[in-house]
Design a protein around this motif. Structure first.
Motif, PDB file in Angstrom:
ATOM      1  N   ARG A  53      15.759  36.093   4.343  1.00  0.00           N
ATOM      2  CA  ARG A  53      16.596  35.458   3.310  1.00  0.00           C
ATOM      3  C   ARG A  53      16.427  33.943   3.409  1.00  0.00           C
ATOM      4  N   HIS A  54      15.740  33.377   2.436  1.00  0.00           N
ATOM      5  CA  HIS A  54      15.521  31.926   2.446  1.00  0.00           C
ATOM      6  C   HIS A  54      16.629  31.214   1.675  1.00  0.00           C
ATOM      7  N   SER A  55      16.786  29.934   1.946  1.00  0.00           N
ATOM      8  CA  SER A  55      17.747  29.133   1.177  1.00  0.00           C
ATOM      9  C   SER A  55      17.180  28.932  -0.242  1.00  0.00           C
ATOM     10  N   GLU A  56      18.048  28.573  -1.170  1.00  0.00           N
ATOM     11  CA  GLU A  56      17.604  28.301  -2.557  1.00  0.00           C
ATOM     12  C   GLU A  56      16.584  27.172  -2.554  1.00  0.00           C
ATOM     13  N   HIS A  57      16.787  26.196  -1.660  1.00  0.00           N
ATOM     14  CA  HIS A  57      15.868  25.051  -1.583  1.00  0.00           C
ATOM     15  C   HIS A  57      14.452  25.531  -1.243  1.00  0.00           C
ATOM     16  N   VAL A  58      14.345  26.379  -0.202  1.00  0.00           N
ATOM     17  CA  VAL A  58      13.016  26.872   0.220  1.00  0.00           C
ATOM     18  C   VAL A  58      12.374  27.651  -0.923  1.00  0.00           C
ATOM     19  N   LYS A  59      13.166  28.510  -1.576  1.00  0.00           N
ATOM     20  CA  LYS A  59      12.599  29.333  -2.663  1.00  0.00           C
ATOM     21  C   LYS A  59      12.102  28.446  -3.814  1.00  0.00           C
ATOM     22  N   LYS A  60      12.869  27.388  -4.085  1.00  0.00           N
ATOM     23  CA  LYS A  60      12.497  26.497  -5.191  1.00  0.00           C
ATOM     24  C   LYS A  60      11.200  25.739  -4.866  1.00  0.00           C
ATOM     25  N   VAL A  61      11.089  25.289  -3.624  1.00  0.00           N
ATOM     26  CA  VAL A  61       9.881  24.538  -3.247  1.00  0.00           C
ATOM     27  C   VAL A  61       8.665  25.461  -3.289  1.00  0.00           C
TER      28      VAL A  61
END
Ligand SMILES: C[S@@+](CC[C@H](N)C(=O)[O-])C[C@H]1O[C@@H](n2cnc3c(N)ncnc32)[C@H](O)[C@@H]1O
Length: 358
Positions: free
Chosen positions: A244-252
């Motif tokens: 489960r990644h943070s929204e930030h990681v997924k966005k990058v």
């Protein structure tokens, strides 16, 4: 043609990537030794009937404990991938320095059991350490003091049908009582026919929605030849859980194209990770980069997450029936440390030719 079953002992066995390849080539795995209980649990549950011994191979009396495990059985082949950090500090001609005791463990085991053949696997950095003098010293010591015929070569797993670029050095020693010469396996795949990431993992559930169960059943019917080879009728899907990644990681990561990395991001995006392999996305039409022990900078070619343990295991050519135990961090270490079983099997088949010829 197999005439006899040969016995293998695997030192520094980890989860047993090397042993899995030798087992596939019909060697009998007598047992593995490591100093990590979790790794031994995985080794033991995937190599039924073999001993899995927790022995600190840096200890002076390790050989007594090892002899108790092996009993009076013959050791035909000794395998081992000892860590080699000591050498970089102490320099050449320092084999007996305690920091190099892990190599010494291989040496003393060969000296005592006199296997027909031994294999030491290591990172390619070993070749350049102290201008190559360390590798030369290892080769010479086995030749000079134990009379083994020793050869070494750097092999790339992708050349043997593994969907991963992974170079490792293999040192092979043959007992001087054996007449035949060991020949490193012929390449089976050229660069234009490498098995790709897509060939390897496209059938596995995306986990975009279903974050759930560790054990699932296959939902995908279309399989590549490689997927068929790895699956081989296994009905259960083990170790396939998404991080489960943070929204930030997924966005990058969503902004990195296939085969790209941090250099492909727009200015100001993903600045927290700038080093060489940061924000790397695998390319679906190429083999993966070297699977490591879990630095979490390599991402799935399509989904905005790091590969699962099962996906990395596929890229390492572990069969789907091979289940990893321990925490996810420990599972990552086991997968990343391993010799790809498919490459190990190719080497094992060449070993068999040498042993059968005698
Ligand atoms: C590179 S991994 C070996 C991977 C294995 N050959 C495979 O194919 O899966 C090295 C292993 O050495 C083990 N090890 C390190 N120091 C040790 C020691 N002092 N005694 C026994 N095992 C040790 C580690 O726990 C690790 O599992």
């Amino acid at each position: 043609m197999s005439l006899k079953t040969f016995n293998v002992v695997d030192l520094f066995c980890g989860c047993g990537g090397l042993s899995t390849g030798f087992s596939k080539a019909n060697f009998r795995i007598l047992g593995g030794v490591d100093n990590e209980d979790t790794f031994l649990e995985t080794f033991s549950k995937n190599h039924r009937g073999a001993f899995a011994a927790n022995i600190d191979l840096s200890k002076e009396n390790f050989l007594n404990e090892l002899k108790r495990e092996i009993k009076n059985q013959e050791v035909d082949v000794l395998l081992g991938g000892p860590p080699c950090q000591g050498f970089s500090l102490t320099g050449p001609r320092k084999f007996n320095d305690p920091r190099n005791s892990l190599y010494l463990a291989m040496f003393q085991t060969v000296e005592f059991f006199r296997p027909q053949l031994f294999i030491i696997e290591n990172v390619t950095g070993l070749k350049n350490m102290w201008g190559g003098q360390i590798l030369e010293e290892i080769v010479e010591k086995f030749q000079r003091e134990l009379g083994y015929k020793v050869d070494w070569k750097i092999l790339n797993s992708a050349d043997y049908g593994v969907p991963q670029l992974r170079k490792r050095v293999f040192i092979v020693g043959v007992n001087n009582t054996i007449k035949s010469k060991f020949v490193f396996p012929q390449i089976t795949h050229e660069e234009n026919s490498y098995v790709t990431c897509m060939d390897a993992i496209s059938d596995l559930p995306s986990l975009e929605k279903e974050l759930g169960d560790e054990v699932d059943t296959y939902k995908f019917k279309k399989q590549s030849n490689y997927q068929k080879l790895m699956n081989n009728g296994c009905k259960d899907l083990f170790n396939h859980v998404a991080t489960r990644h943070s929204e930030h990681v997924k966005k990058v990561i969503s902004q990195v194209p296939e085969g790209g990395n941090h250099k492909d991001l727009p200015p100001g995006v993903g600045d927290s990770r700038k080093f060489n392999e940061a924000w790397t996305r695998y390319h679906s039409k190429k083999p993966s980069k070297t699977i490591d022990t879990g630095h979490r900078n390599h991402f799935h070619y399509k989904w905005n997450r790091v590969p699962t343990i099962r996906e990395n295991a596929r890229l390492q050519s572990f069969p789907d029936s091979f289940r990893f135990y321990g925490t996810r961090t420990k599972q990552n270490i086991q997968v990343g440390n391993a010799v790809p079983p498919l490459m190990a099997e190719r080497i094992a088949l060449e070993v068999k030719k040498v042993l059968n010829a005698d």
